[in-house]
Motif scaffolding. Structure first.
Motif, PDB file in Angstrom:
ATOM      1  N   MET A   1       0.830  -1.186   0.000  1.00  0.00           N
ATOM      2  CA  MET A   1       0.000   0.000   0.000  1.00  0.00           C
ATOM      3  C   MET A   1       0.877   1.253   0.000  1.00  0.00           C
ATOM      4  SD  MET A   1      -3.323   1.206   2.193  1.00  0.00           S
ATOM      5  CE  MET A   1      -3.025   0.385   3.661  1.00  0.00           C
ATOM      6  N   LEU A   2       2.027   1.151   0.613  1.00  0.00           N
ATOM      7  CA  LEU A   2       2.932   2.288   0.645  1.00  0.00           C
ATOM      8  C   LEU A   2       3.391   2.663  -0.760  1.00  0.00           C
ATOM      9  CD1 LEU A   2       4.490   4.304   2.381  1.00  0.00           C
ATOM     10  CD2 LEU A   2       6.318   2.612   2.553  1.00  0.00           C
ATOM     11  N   ARG A   3       3.615   1.638  -1.599  1.00  0.00           N
ATOM     12  CA  ARG A   3       4.015   1.911  -2.982  1.00  0.00           C
ATOM     13  C   ARG A   3       2.921   2.661  -3.731  1.00  0.00           C
ATOM     14  NH1 ARG A   3       5.685  -3.945  -4.104  1.00  0.00           N
ATOM     15  NH2 ARG A   3       3.579  -3.831  -4.893  1.00  0.00           N
ATOM     16  N   THR A   4       1.667   2.310  -3.499  1.00  0.00           N
ATOM     17  CA  THR A   4       0.550   2.996  -4.157  1.00  0.00           C
ATOM     18  C   THR A   4       0.503   4.458  -3.746  1.00  0.00           C
ATOM     19  OG1 THR A   4      -0.706   0.941  -4.200  1.00  0.00           O
ATOM     20  CG2 THR A   4      -1.947   2.974  -4.506  1.00  0.00           C
ATOM     21  N   ILE A   5       0.679   4.719  -2.477  1.00  0.00           N
ATOM     22  CA  ILE A   5       0.676   6.100  -1.992  1.00  0.00           C
ATOM     23  C   ILE A   5       1.844   6.872  -2.604  1.00  0.00           C
ATOM     24  CG2 ILE A   5       0.959   7.544   0.062  1.00  0.00           C
ATOM     25  CD1 ILE A   5      -0.500   5.293   1.622  1.00  0.00           C
ATOM     26  N   LEU A   6       3.002   6.254  -2.631  1.00  0.00           N
ATOM     27  CA  LEU A   6       4.183   6.909  -3.182  1.00  0.00           C
ATOM     28  C   LEU A   6       4.017   7.215  -4.669  1.00  0.00           C
ATOM     29  CD1 LEU A   6       7.058   7.878  -2.613  1.00  0.00           C
ATOM     30  CD2 LEU A   6       7.845   5.593  -3.243  1.00  0.00           C
ATOM     31  N   VAL A   7       3.498   6.254  -5.426  1.00  0.00           N
ATOM     32  CA  VAL A   7       3.300   6.473  -6.865  1.00  0.00           C
ATOM     33  C   VAL A   7       2.264   7.562  -7.106  1.00  0.00           C
ATOM     34  CG1 VAL A   7       2.339   5.374  -8.937  1.00  0.00           C
ATOM     35  CG2 VAL A   7       4.084   4.229  -7.616  1.00  0.00           C
ATOM     36  N   THR A   8       1.203   7.584  -6.302  1.00  0.00           N
ATOM     37  CA  THR A   8       0.179   8.615  -6.454  1.00  0.00           C
ATOM     38  C   THR A   8       0.739   9.993  -6.138  1.00  0.00           C
ATOM     39  OG1 THR A   8      -1.532   7.003  -5.908  1.00  0.00           O
ATOM     40  CG2 THR A   8      -2.132   9.324  -5.750  1.00  0.00           C
ATOM     41  N   VAL A   9       1.559  10.095  -5.104  1.00  0.00           N
ATOM     42  CA  VAL A   9       2.178  11.383  -4.756  1.00  0.00           C
ATOM     43  C   VAL A   9       3.106  11.842  -5.874  1.00  0.00           C
ATOM     44  CG1 VAL A   9       3.811  12.481  -3.165  1.00  0.00           C
ATOM     45  CG2 VAL A   9       1.923  11.131  -2.269  1.00  0.00           C
ATOM     46  N   ILE A  10       3.902  10.921  -6.410  1.00  0.00           N
ATOM     47  CA  ILE A  10       4.803  11.283  -7.510  1.00  0.00           C
ATOM     48  C   ILE A  10       4.014  11.716  -8.732  1.00  0.00           C
ATOM     49  CG2 ILE A  10       6.473  10.342  -9.154  1.00  0.00           C
ATOM     50  CD1 ILE A  10       7.584   8.677  -6.791  1.00  0.00           C
ATOM     51  N   LEU A  11       2.951  10.988  -9.056  1.00  0.00           N
ATOM     52  CA  LEU A  11       2.105  11.378 -10.186  1.00  0.00           C
ATOM     53  C   LEU A  11       1.446  12.730  -9.933  1.00  0.00           C
ATOM     54  CD1 LEU A  11       1.068  10.535 -12.956  1.00  0.00           C
ATOM     55  CD2 LEU A  11      -0.790   9.335 -11.818  1.00  0.00           C
ATOM     56  N   GLY A  12       1.041  12.996  -8.704  1.00  0.00           N
ATOM     57  CA  GLY A  12       0.476  14.295  -8.350  1.00  0.00           C
ATOM     58  C   GLY A  12       1.480  15.422  -8.531  1.00  0.00           C
ATOM     59  N   ILE A  13       2.713  15.171  -8.152  1.00  0.00           N
ATOM     60  CA  ILE A  13       3.761  16.185  -8.338  1.00  0.00           C
ATOM     61  C   ILE A  13       3.993  16.444  -9.821  1.00  0.00           C
ATOM     62  CG2 ILE A  13       6.234  16.615  -8.036  1.00  0.00           C
ATOM     63  CD1 ILE A  13       5.981  15.143  -5.322  1.00  0.00           C
ATOM     64  N   VAL A  14       4.009  15.374 -10.616  1.00  0.00           N
ATOM     65  CA  VAL A  14       4.178  15.531 -12.065  1.00  0.00           C
ATOM     66  C   VAL A  14       3.030  16.333 -12.653  1.00  0.00           C
ATOM     67  CG1 VAL A  14       4.183  14.266 -14.259  1.00  0.00           C
ATOM     68  CG2 VAL A  14       5.607  13.480 -12.365  1.00  0.00           C
ATOM     69  N   LEU A  15       1.804  16.055 -12.229  1.00  0.00           N
ATOM     70  CA  LEU A  15       0.646  16.806 -12.736  1.00  0.00           C
ATOM     71  C   LEU A  15       0.689  18.265 -12.293  1.00  0.00           C
ATOM     72  CD1 LEU A  15      -2.227  14.226 -12.217  1.00  0.00           C
ATOM     73  CD2 LEU A  15      -1.189  14.927 -14.379  1.00  0.00           C
ATOM     74  N   PHE A  16       1.127  18.478 -11.058  1.00  0.00           N
ATOM     75  CA  PHE A  16       1.213  19.844 -10.555  1.00  0.00           C
ATOM     76  C   PHE A  16       2.241  20.652 -11.334  1.00  0.00           C
ATOM     77  CE2 PHE A  16       2.777  23.029  -7.499  1.00  0.00           C
ATOM     78  CZ  PHE A  16       1.585  23.675  -7.236  1.00  0.00           C
ATOM     79  N   THR A  17       3.394  20.044 -11.609  1.00  0.00           N
ATOM     80  CA  THR A  17       4.421  20.762 -12.371  1.00  0.00           C
ATOM     81  C   THR A  17       4.048  20.890 -13.846  1.00  0.00           C
ATOM     82  OG1 THR A  17       5.683  18.718 -12.678  1.00  0.00           O
ATOM     83  CG2 THR A  17       6.297  20.134 -10.819  1.00  0.00           C
ATOM     84  N   ALA A  18       3.216  19.988 -14.361  1.00  0.00           N
ATOM     85  CA  ALA A  18       2.802  20.074 -15.771  1.00  0.00           C
ATOM     86  C   ALA A  18       1.948  21.316 -16.020  1.00  0.00           C
ATOM     87  CB  ALA A  18       2.022  18.825 -16.176  1.00  0.00           C
ATOM     88  N   ASP A  19       1.286  21.808 -14.970  1.00  0.00           N
ATOM     89  CA  ASP A  19       0.481  23.026 -15.119  1.00  0.00           C
ATOM     90  C   ASP A  19       1.358  24.245 -15.430  1.00  0.00           C
ATOM     91  OD1 ASP A  19      -1.924  21.772 -14.740  1.00  0.00           O
ATOM     92  OD2 ASP A  19      -1.989  22.168 -12.582  1.00  0.00           O
ATOM     93  N   TYR A  20       2.599  24.196 -15.003  1.00  0.00           N
ATOM     94  CA  TYR A  20       3.489  25.333 -15.227  1.00  0.00           C
ATOM     95  C   TYR A  20       4.188  25.289 -16.585  1.00  0.00           C
ATOM     96  CZ  TYR A  20       2.700  26.463 -10.392  1.00  0.00           C
ATOM     97  OH  TYR A  20       2.105  26.793  -9.211  1.00  0.00           O
ATOM     98  N   PHE A  21       4.059  24.174 -17.257  1.00  0.00           N
ATOM     99  CA  PHE A  21       4.649  24.041 -18.583  1.00  0.00           C
ATOM    100  C   PHE A  21       3.537  23.885 -19.612  1.00  0.00           C
ATOM    101  CE2 PHE A  21       7.739  22.255 -15.556  1.00  0.00           C
ATOM    102  CZ  PHE A  21       8.779  23.147 -15.777  1.00  0.00           C
ATOM    103  N   SER A  22       3.864  23.823 -20.841  1.00  0.00           N
ATOM    104  CA  SER A  22       2.844  23.709 -21.885  1.00  0.00           C
ATOM    105  C   SER A  22       2.187  22.336 -21.910  1.00  0.00           C
ATOM    106  CB  SER A  22       3.459  24.012 -23.254  1.00  0.00           C
ATOM    107  OG  SER A  22       4.472  23.068 -23.540  1.00  0.00           O
ATOM    108  N   ILE A  23       2.721  21.375 -21.178  1.00  0.00           N
ATOM    109  CA  ILE A  23       2.154  20.027 -21.144  1.00  0.00           C
ATOM    110  C   ILE A  23       0.789  20.042 -20.466  1.00  0.00           C
ATOM    111  CG2 ILE A  23       2.518  17.666 -20.317  1.00  0.00           C
ATOM    112  CD1 ILE A  23       5.516  18.319 -20.311  1.00  0.00           C
ATOM    113  N   GLY A  24       0.587  20.920 -19.508  1.00  0.00           N
ATOM    114  CA  GLY A  24      -0.658  20.976 -18.755  1.00  0.00           C
ATOM    115  C   GLY A  24      -1.880  21.284 -19.584  1.00  0.00           C
ATOM    116  N   THR A  25      -1.693  21.859 -20.758  1.00  0.00           N
ATOM    117  CA  THR A  25      -2.848  22.176 -21.605  1.00  0.00           C
ATOM    118  C   THR A  25      -3.443  20.932 -22.251  1.00  0.00           C
ATOM    119  OG1 THR A  25      -1.407  22.589 -23.504  1.00  0.00           O
ATOM    120  CG2 THR A  25      -1.972  24.482 -22.106  1.00  0.00           C
ATOM    121  N   TYR A  26      -2.673  19.846 -22.320  1.00  0.00           N
ATOM    122  CA  TYR A  26      -3.157  18.611 -22.935  1.00  0.00           C
ATOM    123  C   TYR A  26      -3.873  17.704 -21.946  1.00  0.00           C
ATOM    124  CZ  TYR A  26      -0.101  20.013 -26.719  1.00  0.00           C
ATOM    125  OH  TYR A  26       0.502  20.705 -27.725  1.00  0.00           O
TER     126      TYR A  26
END
Length: 121
Positions: A1-26
């Protein structure tokens, strides 16, 4: 379960940073709802599998297939509800949802494969 939480947090960070780049528009604006949904479904799946191991390890395949079917049905209901309530740009929503679905499914298969390989050794 810890791996799931960790992967979700990492994916959340990637999504959060994608908003600051042009990737977030897709990526669809409902990405946080989709991420929360998959996190909840992954936790539910983990709990069901844990119950399956407690009761009888020989029924692992039945519990695993049950969780796969439950996950698929929940995904269909989730997408159906959002499309019924007229989410903006439905094509983008479905593509984003499918990308998350593939990501979490690959992660689940990798974890399952790793556990099975460890049990065989």
């Amino acid at each position: 379960m810890l791996r799931t939480i960790l992967v979700t947090v990492i994916l959340g960070i990637v999504l959060f940073t994608a908003d600051y780049f042009s990737i977030g528009t897709y990526i669809h604006p409902e990405k946080w709802s989709i991420l929360a949904f998959f996190f909840a479904v992954s936790l539910l799946q983990h709990r069901l599998m844990e119950q399956g191991f407690k009761e009888n390890r020989e029924k692992f395949v039945q519990f695993y297939l049950t969780t796969v079917v439950v996950r698929l049905l929940l995904c269909l209901v989730f997408v159906g509800v959002f499309l019924y309530f007229k989410v903006p740009s439905p094509n983008s929503f479905v593509i984003t949802f499918f990308a998350f679905y593939l990501f979490y499914t690959c992660f689940e298969i990798y974890g399952l494969y790793r556990n099975l390989r460890r049990d065989l050794e």
